[in-house]
Scaffold this motif. Structure first.
Motif, short mmCIF file in Angstrom:
data_model
loop_
_atom_site.label_atom_id
_atom_site.label_comp_id
_atom_site.label_asym_id
_atom_site.label_seq_id
_atom_site.Cartn_x
_atom_site.Cartn_y
_atom_site.Cartn_z
N GLY A 97 17.59 70.35 20.98
CA GLY A 97 18.95 70.80 21.22
C GLY A 97 19.94 69.74 21.65
O GLY A 97 21.10 70.05 21.94
N ASP A 98 19.52 68.45 21.68
CA ASP A 98 20.44 67.43 22.18
C ASP A 98 20.70 66.28 21.20
O ASP A 98 21.50 65.40 21.49
N VAL A 99 20.04 66.28 20.04
CA VAL A 99 20.19 65.21 19.04
C VAL A 99 20.15 63.84 19.73
O VAL A 99 21.00 62.99 19.52
N HIS A 100 19.14 63.68 20.59
CA HIS A 100 19.04 62.46 21.39
C HIS A 100 18.97 61.21 20.53
O HIS A 100 19.42 60.13 20.95
N CYS A 101 18.42 61.34 19.33
CA CYS A 101 18.28 60.18 18.45
C CYS A 101 19.64 59.55 18.14
O CYS A 101 19.72 58.37 17.81
N LEU A 102 20.73 60.32 18.26
CA LEU A 102 22.08 59.79 18.02
C LEU A 102 22.91 59.69 19.31
O LEU A 102 23.65 58.72 19.49
N THR A 103 22.80 60.68 20.18
CA THR A 103 23.64 60.67 21.37
C THR A 103 23.28 59.52 22.31
O THR A 103 24.09 59.15 23.17
N ARG A 104 22.10 58.94 22.16
CA ARG A 104 21.72 57.80 23.00
C ARG A 104 22.57 56.55 22.69
O ARG A 104 22.60 55.61 23.47
#
Length: 336
Positions: free
Chosen positions: A315-322
């Motif tokens: 739910g957080d698309v961490h691969c991009l939001t990081r």
């Protein structure tokens, strides 16, 4: 790699070469710099033709690369494509191709290659975990032709029409252009719009003589509107206002392209434009942009990486939001 081929063995270079790439737009675009180099290496008077699909013919028909572009109709129906392809055969037989480079390798392209009875041929490796550009390069070489490299310099037909469109929609004519392309097909491939805005403001603080450019289809119209509200006359909104050929021509003028995984991203790196590609859930080993002028930020280093899911399961698309706007800005500086 597994490239089936019957290489060209004759001492003299071939005079008639056909490349086949049927789908999709981004995949077709990836082949262009390698075919561009091939064309330059063929002897004077030799010809390079392309067989593609009608839906993606516009860009190859609007660059000075191919002597002839043949287009198969029939949409996505394999049966209809075979019928349309068969109808093209009489005209193509007259060309008497020495070499056929099948950069598609599906039922339709293999049938067309077989019916053209070339002296030499090669077939694209569809499954090896290598970038499509690298597999394209190796397929050209497997046909027994010149060592293949990418030539990113394209001569665009009717370029002035694209520039006229740009000027009529707010380009001052003197500012540098940075293309923003929030066009990833799914939410798992989308960098936050707020990050695009923050990146843009950071860029303007160092490069005030800049206008941003956003192009594409209706599905990113709301995103373009959001950015236009925040950036005002610093962004040129051409969503739904360009043809594919015009968008390709305008990309050539960019100082930088910041893009999610899309056809426009491929149009940028194959043109030699500094390109930051943010892939999210995309499988990066197949679709990676190549060259020192491109930077790929993908998810392959994560346990959940390359998931190919349409929605992030966390739910957080961490691969991009990081990747913060400041981080992307610093990376952009290294490219330009």
């Amino acid at each position: 790699m597994n490239i089936r081929a019957k290489p060209w063995k004759k001492t003299e270079a071939p005079k008639m070469v056909l490349a086949i790439r049927l789908q999709a737009m981004g995949d077709l675009i990836i082949t262009l710099p390698y075919l561009n180099h091939l064309k330059q290496q063929l002897p004077l008077g030799a010809e390079l033709d392309l067989l593609t699909r009608r839906e993606v013919e516009e860009i190859p028909k609007n660059i000075n690369l191919f002597n002839r572009v043949y287009s198969i109709g029939g949409g996505r129906s394999r049966t209809k494509q075979l019928l349309h392809g068969t109808a093209l055969l009489p005209a193509m037989w007259k060309r008497r191709y020495d070499v056929v480079i099948d950069l598609q390798n599906n039922e339709v392209s293999r049938w067309m290659k077989k019916m053209l009875i070339p002296e030499a041929w090669s077939e694209f490796d569809r499954f090896s975990p290598l970038a499509a550009g690298e597999r394209t390069r190796k397929t050209i070489e497997a046909a027994g032709l010149t060592p293949s490299i990418a030539d990113y310099s394209f001569n665009i037909k009717n370029e002035e029409a694209a520039m006229h469109l740009l000027r009529n929609n707010g380009w001052s004519g003197s500012t540098e252009l940075v293309v923003l392309n929030p066009a990833g097909a799914f939410s798992s491939r989308n960098w936050p719009l707020e990050y695009y805005a923050a990146f843009s403001n950071r860029w303007l603080s160092q490069f005030p003589n800049t206008q941003f450019l956003i192009m594409g289809l209706d599905r990113i119209a709301a995103k373009a509107g959001f950015l236009q509200e925040l950036l005002g006359d610093k962004i040129i909104n051409l969503v739904n206002r360009t043809t594919m050929a015009e968008a390709f021509a305008l990309v050539q003028k960019a100082k930088l392209v910041l893009s999610e995984d899309s056809g426009l991203m491929h149009a940028a790196w194959v043109s030699g434009i500094p390109t930051i590609a943010m892939f999210g859930s995309t499988r990066s080993d197949w679709s990676a942009p190549l060259g020192n002028h491109s930077l790929l930020l993908d998810s392959s280093d994560l346990e959940c990486g390359n998931c190919m899911l349409e929605t992030c399961r966390f739910g957080d698309v961490h691969c991009l939001t990081r990747y913060s706007p400041e981080f992307i800005f610093e990376k952009a500086l290294t490219l330009i």
